[in-house]
Design a protein around this motif. Sequence first.
Motif, mmCIF file in Angstrom:
data_model
loop_
_atom_site.group_PDB
_atom_site.id
_atom_site.type_symbol
_atom_site.label_atom_id
_atom_site.label_comp_id
_atom_site.label_asym_id
_atom_site.label_seq_id
_atom_site.Cartn_x
_atom_site.Cartn_y
_atom_site.Cartn_z
ATOM 1 N N TYR A 117 0.825 -1.210 0.000
ATOM 2 C CA TYR A 117 0.000 0.000 0.000
ATOM 3 C C TYR A 117 0.857 1.257 0.000
ATOM 4 C CZ TYR A 117 -3.470 -3.472 1.412
ATOM 5 O OH TYR A 117 -4.276 -4.584 1.469
ATOM 6 N N MET A 118 2.044 1.178 0.595
ATOM 7 C CA MET A 118 2.949 2.321 0.575
ATOM 8 C C MET A 118 3.789 2.337 -0.704
ATOM 9 S SD MET A 118 4.080 2.845 4.560
ATOM 10 C CE MET A 118 5.174 1.426 4.655
ATOM 11 N N THR A 119 4.159 1.155 -1.198
ATOM 12 C CA THR A 119 4.889 1.092 -2.466
ATOM 13 C C THR A 119 4.108 1.800 -3.561
ATOM 14 O OG1 THR A 119 5.733 -1.094 -1.823
ATOM 15 C CG2 THR A 119 5.969 -0.459 -4.140
ATOM 16 N N GLY A 120 2.772 1.631 -3.540
ATOM 17 C CA GLY A 120 1.923 2.197 -4.586
ATOM 18 C C GLY A 120 1.928 3.709 -4.648
ATOM 19 N N VAL A 121 2.417 4.357 -3.587
ATOM 20 C CA VAL A 121 2.517 5.826 -3.608
ATOM 21 C C VAL A 121 3.957 6.289 -3.379
ATOM 22 C CG1 VAL A 121 0.129 6.387 -3.064
ATOM 23 C CG2 VAL A 121 1.708 5.871 -1.196
ATOM 24 N N GLY A 122 4.910 5.411 -3.741
ATOM 25 C CA GLY A 122 6.295 5.853 -3.835
ATOM 26 C C GLY A 122 7.204 5.625 -2.660
ATOM 27 N N PHE A 123 6.707 5.083 -1.538
ATOM 28 C CA PHE A 123 7.571 4.812 -0.394
ATOM 29 C C PHE A 123 8.701 3.877 -0.821
ATOM 30 C CE2 PHE A 123 8.603 2.426 3.520
ATOM 31 C CZ PHE A 123 8.786 3.468 4.405
ATOM 32 N N TRP B 74 -0.472 9.659 1.182
ATOM 33 C CA TRP B 74 -0.445 8.864 2.414
ATOM 34 C C TRP B 74 -0.760 9.757 3.607
ATOM 35 C CZ3 TRP B 74 -0.611 3.811 2.703
ATOM 36 C CH2 TRP B 74 -0.493 3.221 3.976
ATOM 37 N N PRO B 75 -1.573 9.278 4.563
ATOM 38 C CA PRO B 75 -2.077 7.908 4.698
ATOM 39 C C PRO B 75 -3.279 7.621 3.802
ATOM 40 C CG PRO B 75 -2.892 9.251 6.499
ATOM 41 C CD PRO B 75 -1.940 10.121 5.726
ATOM 42 N N ALA B 76 -3.462 6.332 3.503
ATOM 43 C CA ALA B 76 -4.590 5.914 2.675
ATOM 44 C C ALA B 76 -5.909 6.285 3.338
ATOM 45 C CB ALA B 76 -4.532 4.405 2.443
ATOM 46 N N ASP B 77 -6.871 6.685 2.529
ATOM 47 C CA ASP B 77 -8.211 6.962 3.055
ATOM 48 C C ASP B 77 -8.922 5.678 3.431
ATOM 49 O OD1 ASP B 77 -9.050 10.033 2.568
ATOM 50 O OD2 ASP B 77 -7.610 9.388 1.053
ATOM 51 N N VAL B 78 -8.715 4.623 2.650
ATOM 52 C CA VAL B 78 -9.374 3.360 2.982
ATOM 53 C C VAL B 78 -8.655 2.193 2.306
ATOM 54 C CG1 VAL B 78 -11.044 3.586 1.073
ATOM 55 C CG2 VAL B 78 -11.577 2.104 3.014
ATOM 56 N N HIS B 79 -8.473 1.116 3.071
ATOM 57 C CA HIS B 79 -8.088 -0.185 2.520
ATOM 58 C C HIS B 79 -9.366 -1.008 2.415
ATOM 59 C CE1 HIS B 79 -3.952 0.823 3.041
ATOM 60 N NE2 HIS B 79 -3.873 0.577 4.332
ATOM 61 N N LEU B 80 -9.722 -1.395 1.204
ATOM 62 C CA LEU B 80 -10.915 -2.214 0.977
ATOM 63 C C LEU B 80 -10.472 -3.670 0.883
ATOM 64 C CD1 LEU B 80 -13.876 -1.389 0.599
ATOM 65 C CD2 LEU B 80 -13.535 -1.581 -1.862
ATOM 66 N N ILE B 81 -10.972 -4.528 1.794
ATOM 67 C CA ILE B 81 -10.472 -5.902 1.896
ATOM 68 C C ILE B 81 -11.617 -6.853 2.213
ATOM 69 C CG2 ILE B 81 -8.183 -5.172 2.687
ATOM 70 C CD1 ILE B 81 -9.176 -5.987 5.551
ATOM 71 N N GLY B 82 -11.355 -8.154 2.062
ATOM 72 C CA GLY B 82 -12.311 -9.166 2.480
ATOM 73 C C GLY B 82 -12.277 -9.358 3.988
#
Length: 518
Positions: A236-242, A253-261
């Motif tokens: 999730y951080m890789t996706g925005v350049g960390f 970052w930080p993400a607004d929401v992680h959508l998961i099962g």
Amino acid sequence: MSEPFYITTAISYPNGKPHIGHAYEAIAADAMARFQRAKGRDVRLVTGTDEHGLKMVQTARAAGAETLAYADEMSGYFRQMCDDLNISYDAFVRTTEPRHKAASVALWEAMEVNGDLYLDRYEGWYSVRDEAFYDESELIDGADGAKLSPQGTPVEWTTEETWFFRLSKYQDKLLALYRDHPNFIRPESRRNEVVRFVEGGLKDLSVSRTSFDWGVPVPGSDGHVMYVWVDALTTYMTGVGFPDREGDWARFWPADVHLIGKDIVRFHTVYWPAFLMSANLPLPKQVFGHGFLLAKGEKMSKSLGNVVDPMALAERFGVDQLRYFLLREISFGQDGSYSEEAIVNRVNAELANSFGNLAQRTLSQIFKNCDGALPRIHGHTDEDQALFDTVGTAVSKTMRTAFADFALSQAAEAWISAVFACNAYIDAQAPWALRKTDVARMETVLGTLYICIAQLAVAIAPIIPESSGRLLDQMGIADELRTYDAIATHWYSPLAESEFRLEQPKGLFPRLELSGEA
């Protein structure tokens, strides 16, 4: 500059091809991303594949393939699924990429600097299928007396040298997080489960393995690879350049929401915030655990032979039709069931017979009776204003609120209720009859419907983007009017002044038939 919004799907484990559950989650995340874009926000949607861990090694070996070659192939199927389902992702991250390994190492080193990693010996129960460790108290008995994980998967007793993360240190901080930020975990039922789990006591977590080498190497510790969940969550951080702290990272970052099962809520709401606390990094604002998708009420499994290829359904019924059904039929956050019969019935009743037919007969009359010119409005009646009020409330209030609250089925329900109101209006006003008796009134009725149909097409575009786009193109609706702010205003004037002329309208939603029907 517009306000940023960052949403992620779970990072899919590609030890098999995508199933309908993967498609459901991707579609829901995409609808949310499109809704936020239609509100004018700067959106980042990230998805990807989690390719490390013992399970990938074993699956590749069983297929007679090298692990990386197998991961390349299977990850490709997930990317193709996203492309075919019109998922508007901004980044597709693979955990085998060098940029992701750099991000994982940076997170590890930050936790190590904080004194939260130590080397010891692990003995305990491990599920290869879940890539998860379980305490003895969590296990259940299988039919043959074998021990199983809470998910019903096989576990094995594991003994090896491993790095541990001081998870127990963060028990009170996690409970404070849940207390002070009650919307960090949604829906509430998931939050309650996590709170009970953490209140029961946290043990330090084994976060490396030495029994295989398919993973991100632990820095400075030969023979160790990171526990797959340390690696996967970092995506999730890789996706925005960390680990770069500038640019996209600083903006999103930080993400607004992680959508998961719902089956992986613990990893995202216990381990992940603890890792980030340790690394002194901001926590995501929310984790939303949606329910399972059931086939005719049964959980899908290979042993039952009811695992469905989502692309076969999309090809059979249409991408937008599948998207609409899944988000309309199932109350988001709860388990839901689907069948081919349910898809056909829902799509025919609401998309084909209601919205598609409404658009077709309205635009056809404008094409035929107004020479394709946008009809003028010659003063509103109470009936006209009532329809504007009904549609305006649906698209500008109810749907906006429902989308923002992840109540996707409620958004679709409000939309179709407004569509029904438009159909009742056209039947009552009968513009085809007014053509012979009152042309000005006919133009007003058709103009009123034209505006309402355009508003409805914009409002439902996050769910059925391709079909809505085709309709709005037919209607000559400019891009700047295809936003939630635009449809909240009285927007007839720019349409009337556009001098746009309709061509012969084309149908949007052909009627579906079940297999074997004539």
